[in-house]
Write a protein that holds these residues in place. Structure first.
Motif, PDB file in Angstrom:
ATOM      1  N   LEU A 129      -7.632 -17.687   8.827  1.00 13.54           N
ATOM      2  CA  LEU A 129      -7.181 -17.568  10.177  1.00 13.54           C
ATOM      3  C   LEU A 129      -8.569 -18.271  10.947  1.00 13.54           C
ATOM      4  O   LEU A 129      -8.282 -18.934  11.740  1.00 13.54           O
ATOM      5  N   ARG A 176       0.908  -1.260   0.053  1.00 16.04           N
ATOM      6  CA  ARG A 176      -0.155  -0.163  -0.027  1.00 16.04           C
ATOM      7  C   ARG A 176       1.056   1.407  -0.003  1.00 16.04           C
ATOM      8  O   ARG A 176       0.597   2.140  -0.674  1.00 16.04           O
ATOM      9  N   GLN A 177       1.932   1.059   0.886  1.00 13.26           N
ATOM     10  CA  GLN A 177       2.889   2.615   1.074  1.00 13.26           C
ATOM     11  C   GLN A 177       3.964   2.669  -0.318  1.00 13.26           C
ATOM     12  O   GLN A 177       4.340   3.545  -0.199  1.00 13.26           O
ATOM     13  N   GLY A 178       3.820   1.439  -1.018  1.00 12.52           N
ATOM     14  CA  GLY A 178       4.727   1.516  -2.090  1.00 12.52           C
ATOM     15  C   GLY A 178       6.123   1.347  -1.668  1.00 12.52           C
ATOM     16  O   GLY A 178       7.187   1.615  -2.511  1.00 12.52           O
ATOM     17  N   THR A 179       6.413   1.039  -0.493  1.00 13.17           N
ATOM     18  CA  THR A 179       7.967   0.733   0.137  1.00 13.17           C
ATOM     19  C   THR A 179       8.413  -0.650  -0.577  1.00 13.17           C
ATOM     20  O   THR A 179       9.436  -0.801  -0.152  1.00 13.17           O
ATOM     21  N   PHE A 230      -5.058  -7.491  -5.097  1.00 12.48           N
ATOM     22  CA  PHE A 230      -6.187  -6.932  -4.702  1.00 12.48           C
ATOM     23  C   PHE A 230      -5.797  -6.089  -3.683  1.00 12.48           C
ATOM     24  O   PHE A 230      -4.701  -6.109  -2.821  1.00 12.48           O
ATOM     25  N   GLU A 231      -6.547  -5.074  -3.508  1.00 11.89           N
ATOM     26  CA  GLU A 231      -5.915  -3.760  -2.572  1.00 11.89           C
ATOM     27  C   GLU A 231      -5.919  -4.397  -0.991  1.00 11.89           C
ATOM     28  O   GLU A 231      -5.033  -3.825  -0.622  1.00 11.89           O
ATOM     29  N   SER A 232      -6.603  -5.267  -0.573  1.00 17.67           N
ATOM     30  CA  SER A 232      -6.238  -5.834   0.722  1.00 17.67           C
ATOM     31  C   SER A 232      -6.540  -7.074   0.828  1.00 17.67           C
ATOM     32  O   SER A 232      -7.754  -7.392   1.028  1.00 17.67           O
ATOM     33  N   GLU A 287      -7.643 -13.217   7.024  1.00 17.20           N
ATOM     34  CA  GLU A 287      -8.762 -13.489   8.177  1.00 17.20           C
ATOM     35  C   GLU A 287      -9.455 -14.654   7.913  1.00 17.20           C
ATOM     36  O   GLU A 287      -9.647 -15.331   8.859  1.00 17.20           O
ATOM     37  N   ALA A 288      -9.892 -14.842   6.835  1.00 14.34           N
ATOM     38  CA  ALA A 288     -10.779 -16.188   6.281  1.00 14.34           C
ATOM     39  C   ALA A 288      -9.873 -17.485   6.724  1.00 14.34           C
ATOM     40  O   ALA A 288     -10.437 -18.230   7.456  1.00 14.34           O
ATOM     41  N   TYR A 319       3.005  -6.733 -10.894  1.00 17.16           N
ATOM     42  CA  TYR A 319       3.389  -5.387 -10.414  1.00 17.16           C
ATOM     43  C   TYR A 319       4.283  -4.709 -11.383  1.00 17.16           C
ATOM     44  O   TYR A 319       4.052  -3.363 -11.699  1.00 17.16           O
ATOM     45  N   SER A 377      -7.891  -9.582   4.290  1.00 12.89           N
ATOM     46  CA  SER A 377      -9.279 -10.137   4.606  1.00 12.89           C
ATOM     47  C   SER A 377      -9.260 -11.358   4.403  1.00 12.89           C
ATOM     48  O   SER A 377      -9.816 -12.012   4.959  1.00 12.89           O
ATOM     49  N   LEU A 378      -8.664 -12.050   3.198  1.00 10.43           N
ATOM     50  CA  LEU A 378      -8.439 -13.145   2.630  1.00 10.43           C
ATOM     51  C   LEU A 378      -7.673 -13.974   3.878  1.00 10.43           C
ATOM     52  O   LEU A 378      -8.251 -15.012   4.219  1.00 10.43           O
ATOM     53  N   GLY A 417       2.724  -1.614 -11.655  1.00  7.87           N
ATOM     54  CA  GLY A 417       3.205  -0.486 -10.609  1.00  7.87           C
ATOM     55  C   GLY A 417       2.549  -0.762  -9.499  1.00  7.87           C
ATOM     56  O   GLY A 417       1.542  -1.418  -9.332  1.00  7.87           O
ATOM     57  N   GLY A 418       3.344  -0.138  -8.371  1.00  6.29           N
ATOM     58  CA  GLY A 418       2.684  -0.615  -6.936  1.00  6.29           C
ATOM     59  C   GLY A 418       1.960   0.628  -6.455  1.00  6.29           C
ATOM     60  O   GLY A 418       1.725   1.626  -7.245  1.00  6.29           O
TER      61      GLY A 418
END
Lengths: 261, 264, 325
Positions: free
Chosen positions: B181, B87-90, B170-172, B178-179, B259, B175-176, B263-264
């Motif tokens: 988990l 997310r932060q691109g680092t 996917f952007e996050s 968590e499933a 990627y 959540s996947l 791009g990120g």
């Protein structure tokens, strides 16, 4: 009126934000259902071995679980995200913007961010209640319902006060997001009736960290088993606790303001 | 690979230094891992009126303490780290270094193990000592425990890496995770000993990979499997590890291609 | 050192309209559009050159840098950096380049920078002797000594950037990609960074490609500039030539012994500024000689200087022209 408008705008922003993440929206909904199942499975297994556990039958215990699911949804869907938001503000030094607004800061920050899909938990809780009462074969009286609602009120107030206390600490020691996380994980204890615990733990979860108040008492109320002294004690205790949290919040804000000037 | 192995000790040292810098957080995370104790409270209450299955009150105590121990030793959090860096691109900065990012992550995770358990593990060991009659006495099983723990950690880490890499699509992807988990909480024996499940569920749970994340090492600690069975299970576990390694490579490669395209 | 031929980088992006209703709609239907971030650019940079990369936000500067450093694959075209194809991300390639982004950091936040140095030493497999020599040199050049032991989070932005530069150059890369390295820094720190980059370039003969919002950076550092706008390379040459081409006019700055009428100045050219005893007059290149002569003979001059128009204005005009065309 202005406060209402502000809150409405904030909720709207949260909702649009939530909707933006397409995958999340679907997945989080499913997740809420999954976690409910995960919470239920141990009980199902336990009650295969026993008819009763420390005086609670399966449907009675489901009532506790119902409150737990609902309150956990509230905690993780509304309270925690908002407070995370405050902590983020404190860390970035942008809390000033919040304090500058002509609305009560505590109210503003505590509803700053919600995760709408967690409302599924509330439906889940309702479903659990319905099922439990069908199993019990009777329905709660209107007095019981009223009492349960009052207990629910105290549960919400207590939870909210704990969260406010955690955030107040954020003004002094900046990295407390983990503390909130710790509280979330301790809240897991509230899925069982408090009578499961004996000795020191029973005292801790009744008086120090009043988890019993959050799920066990409302469940007892629905069953018509909550005694009058306990009710009064819970109400008075909650009021005192909330006042205490509010006072601490004010002190913290004052300190924050003077520290950054 | 030669370069990577040469760099690994320093990666571990830096990872440890970082873990020390975050000691307060690690302490809190450690206390947040309290689910086995919550479950123990329930079962202890249940077992007051007599044993459940083959578990007495003490048996439950031993089981959940061992589960807590295994969880603290084999836990990983690389999913959260990857999602955040994507997310932060680092992540770009990691990709520019001539070392595989997953290798760097694995070093960071391994290096933090001592910090994660610095308070809890001695405590757990003391409590386990109190219920030592519930633990297995076969030295072979205790020997198998070491590779089993390593296998558990690898499996946990690799699954997390796969899901973390999906974060490139996917952007996050958290959540996947968590499933995963949620499902593994039940099927890995984290919440309930697998042998307390109804037979049908148990049969399935015993062959799924989830068992090898947690239940298998716990079974070894409690001496609930015999030698030959334990060896067979170890082979099965490392088979899953190999499969996960392969899957990680595939997902990582195609993730990197994506990627590079977007791009990120 | 760097060869780029007909580089294209196109993206398909999801348009995310504002508002709740639109966001809900986009759950089911996602409109896409193609963005031509880089659209057919070619250039070549020799070893040891310092090149400035200019363009407005979103022009394709960062995308180009990411392609050159191997993070992004080109959609089309051929790229060669230090003899390698960047997208292969070969170890030998990664050892020779570095990318510094003013907005992102590789220093470990809660540890002292020295810890990240050690980490990079291991990752880049730098021999101990060489590491110590480089570190000593960088420490001296950037005056890092007092910073190395403090946790990164306690450093100021400028101090952090100095350490970022050091950690990025520890393996003595031959090619430096610098993306906005001076962003947010104060003027003196900007000068420090500039001086250091030039010093490194001269000492090691490294190739430098730099993007910056601050024209000062480019003017001070880069004899050659490339201008990119909307994905296209619209200029490649010396900074001086660029200024001459975009703004062929000069600015005559006159200081007078006593105030004069605006009318007297207007006979020289377009008056840009006029304050009591000081004025700035814009004159075309051709008319310059005449104007200077006339000023000398007609005005009560104290002092007269001729300058190029300010770089910021040159850029503004350049991109305005690009848009109009």
């Amino acid at each position: 009126m202005r406060t209402v408008n502000v809150i409405r705008a904030q909720l709207r922003a949260s909702l649009s934000l939530a909707v933006q993440y397409r995958l999340d929206f679907v997945v989080e909904g499913l997740l809420a259902i999954l976690w409910m199942a995960v919470t239920l499975v141990p009980l199902l297994v336990v009650f295969q071995a026993r008819q009763q556990i420390v005086g609670w039958t399966f449907p009675e215990m489901l009532l506790v679980l119902g409150w737990f699911v609902g309150l956990k949804g509230l905690l993780e869907g509304a309270v925690s995200p908002s407070l995370m938001n405050v902590i983020e503000h404190v860390r970035k030094g942008t809390l000033d913007f919040v304090l500058l607004k002509p609305v009560d800061a505590q109210l503003l920050v505590s509803l700053a961010k919600i995760e709408p899909w967690r409302s599924i938990d509330l439906f889940g809780a309702a479903a659990i209640f319905l099922y439990a009462f069908r199993q019990l074969g009777r329905w709660p009286s209107s007095t019981d319902l009223l009492l349960a609602a009052a207990m629910l009120g105290t549960a919400v107030v207590v939870m909210y006060s704990i969260a406010i206390l955690v955030v107040s600490i954020a003004f002094f020691a900046v990295r407390v997001d983990n503390l909130l996380y710790l509280f979330q994980s301790i809240f897991d204890v509230a899925r069982w009736p408090s009578s499961i615990f004996r000795g020191t733990l029973a005292i801790v979860f009744t008086y120090v960290l009043p988890l019993a108040l959050m799920t066990t008492y409302p469940a007892l109320a629905l069953l018509g088993k909550l005694t009058l002294p306990t009710t009064v004690g819970a109400l008075v205790g909650t009021a005192l606790f909330a006042a205490f949290a509010r006072a601490i919040w004010r002190v913290s804000i004052a300190r924050y303001t003077s520290a950054s000037s | 690979m030669r370069h990577a192995l040469k760099a690994f000790p320093q990666l571990l040292r830096t990872g440890f230094a970082e873990a020390v810098a975050y000691r307060a957080e690690f302490l809190i995370w450690m206390f947040s891992t309290n689910m086995p104790l919550v479950m123990l409270a329930l079962w202890a209450a249940v077992a007051r009126s007599g044993p459940v299955g083959s578990y007495t009150q003490k048996g439950f105590a031993a089981y959940y303490l061992a589960a807590l121990l295994v969880r603290l030793l084999t836990g990983s959090w690389v999913v959260w780290e990857m999602t955040m860096e994507i997310r932060q691109g680092t992540l770009a900065l990691r990709l520019l270094r001539p070392i595989h990012p997953l290798l760097a992550y694995s070093a960071e995770n391994l290096a933090a193990v001592p910090m994660r358990g610095i308070v809890a593990i001695p405590l757990i060991v003391i409590f386990l000592w109190n219920v030592r009659d519930q633990l297995g006495g076969d030295p072979i099983l205790w020997t198998i425990l070491a590779p089993a723990l390593l296998g558990s950690w690898l499996l946990t880490f690799l699954v997390m890496s796969i899901i973390g890499t999906l974060g490139l699509w996917f952007e996050s992807a958290s959540s996947l995770f968590e499933a995963w988990l949620g499902i593994s909480a039940i099927l890995s024996g984290y919440l309930i000993p697998l042998d307390l499940f109804p037979a049908a569920v148990r049969e399935v749970a015993l062959v799924l990979p989830f068992r090898f994340l947690l239940s298998f090492p716990v079974e070894l600690v409690l001496g609930r499997v015999d030698r030959w069975h334990a060896l067979a299970l170890l082979v099965a576990q490392w088979g899953y590890v190999a499969a996960a390694l392969l899957a990680t490579r595939l997902v990582w490669r195609s993730g990197l291609r994506r990627y590079a395209a977007y791009g990120g | 050192m760097i060869e780029v031929e007909h580089l294209r980088k196109w993206y398909r992006v999801h348009r995310r309209p504002p508002g709740l209703a639109a966001a809900l709609r986009s759950l089911f239907h996602r409109p896409y559009e193609t963005v031509k971030a880089v659209d057919d650019i070619s250039f070549s940079i020799a070893a040891g050159e310092r090149v400035g990369f200019l363009g407005p936000n979103g022009a394709g500067k960062t995308t180009t840098l990411k392609v050159l450093s191997g993070l992004l694959h080109p959609t089309e075209g051929r790229v060669l950096v230090a003899g390698s194809t960047p997208q292969d991300r070969a170890r030998s390639f990664l050892q020779q380049i570095t990318l510094v982004m003013g907005q992102k950091q590789q220093l470990l936040w809660d540890l002292p920078p020295s810890e990240t140095f050690l980490l990079n030493r291991a990752i880049y497999d730098i021999p101990k002797k060489e590491y110590e020599a480089t570190l000593a040199e960088l420490t001296a050049l950037l005056e890092l000594a007092p910073l190395l032991g403090k946790p990164t989070r306690q450093l100021s932005l400028g101090e952090r950037m100095k350490c970022e530069l050091a950690v990025a150059l520890l393996h003595r890369p031959k090619v430096l990609f610098l993306d906005e390295p001076t962003i947010g820094l104060d003027v003196s720190m900007q000068a420090t960074v500039r001086g250091f980059v030039r010093e490194y370039n001269q000492r090691f003969g490294a190739t430098v490609l730099l993007t910056s919002h601050y024209m000062e950076d480019v003017a001070a550092l880069c004899p050659r500039v490339m201008v990119i706008d909307k994905g296209k390379l619209i200029y490649d040459g010396s900074l001086h030539e660029l200024v001459r081409r975009v703004r062929p006019d000069k600015r005559m700055i006159v200081r007078l012994t006593r105030p004069v009428e605006r009318r007297d100045l207007e006979s020289l050219g377009a008056v840009v500024e006029h304050r009591d005893a000081e004025a700035v007059v814009q004159v075309t290149q051709d008319a310059l000689q005449g104007a200077v002569a006339r000023a000398l003979s007609t005005l009560p001059l104290h002092d007269l200087t001729v300058e190029d128009p300010p770089l910021e204005e040159v850029m503004r005009d350049l991109f305005a022209q690009g848009r109009a065309a």
